[in-house]
Design a protein around this motif. Structure first.
Motif, short mmCIF file in Angstrom:
data_model
loop_
_atom_site.label_atom_id
_atom_site.label_comp_id
_atom_site.label_asym_id
_atom_site.label_seq_id
_atom_site.Cartn_x
_atom_site.Cartn_y
_atom_site.Cartn_z
N THR A 13 0.77 -1.16 0.09
CA THR A 13 0.13 -0.10 0.12
C THR A 13 0.81 1.22 0.07
OG1 THR A 13 -0.06 0.10 2.32
CG2 THR A 13 -1.88 -1.23 1.15
N GLY A 14 0.41 2.39 -0.60
CA GLY A 14 1.02 3.60 -0.77
C GLY A 14 2.55 3.14 -1.84
N ASP A 39 -2.41 2.53 -4.53
CA ASP A 39 -2.06 3.87 -4.19
C ASP A 39 -3.19 4.70 -4.84
OD1 ASP A 39 0.75 5.52 -3.45
OD2 ASP A 39 -0.54 6.63 -4.34
N LEU A 40 -3.28 5.70 -4.03
CA LEU A 40 -4.36 6.77 -4.56
C LEU A 40 -4.05 7.32 -5.80
CD1 LEU A 40 -5.09 8.99 -1.41
CD2 LEU A 40 -6.96 7.52 -2.67
N ASN A 41 -2.71 7.50 -6.19
CA ASN A 41 -2.41 8.14 -7.48
C ASN A 41 -1.95 6.90 -8.61
OD1 ASN A 41 -1.08 9.22 -9.40
ND2 ASN A 41 -0.06 10.75 -8.06
N LYS A 64 -5.38 1.43 -8.27
CA LYS A 64 -6.01 2.43 -7.47
C LYS A 64 -6.65 2.04 -6.27
CE LYS A 64 -8.52 6.72 -7.94
NZ LYS A 64 -8.91 7.76 -8.44
N VAL A 65 -6.32 2.56 -5.06
CA VAL A 65 -7.15 2.27 -3.92
C VAL A 65 -7.49 3.32 -3.14
CG1 VAL A 65 -6.27 -0.05 -3.75
CG2 VAL A 65 -4.90 1.54 -2.53
N ASP A 66 -8.35 3.50 -2.08
CA ASP A 66 -8.57 4.70 -1.35
C ASP A 66 -8.84 4.17 -0.08
OD1 ASP A 66 -9.48 7.08 -0.13
OD2 ASP A 66 -11.32 7.29 -1.36
#
Length: 66
Positions: A13-14, A39-41, A64-66
């Motif tokens: 993650t990240g 990651d979000l980006n 893509k994850v939030d």
């Protein structure tokens, strides 16, 4: 290349940059079969995945994850 983690996969993650990217790279160098860079980006994750694949030969999947 080290084959310590051959046949294994990791989700980081990240993973698009920073410490998480470096952790993914270290794992890939130990022989992972694949790594998911979550990651979000998504744009940066995609670029980082390409870079990681070229540098280590490990299959990389941006997500893509939030």
């Amino acid at each position: 290349m080290n084959k310590e983690f051959e046949g294994k996969y990791a989700v980081v993650t990240g993973g698009a940059g920073g410490i998480s990217y470096e952790a993914a790279k270290a794992l890939a160098k130990k022989g992972l079969s694949g790594v998911v860079l979550a990651d979000l980006n998504i744009e940066q994750a995609t670029e980082s995945a390409k870079k990681l694949e070229e540098g280590t030969g490990c299959h990389c999947y941006p997500c893509k994850v939030d």
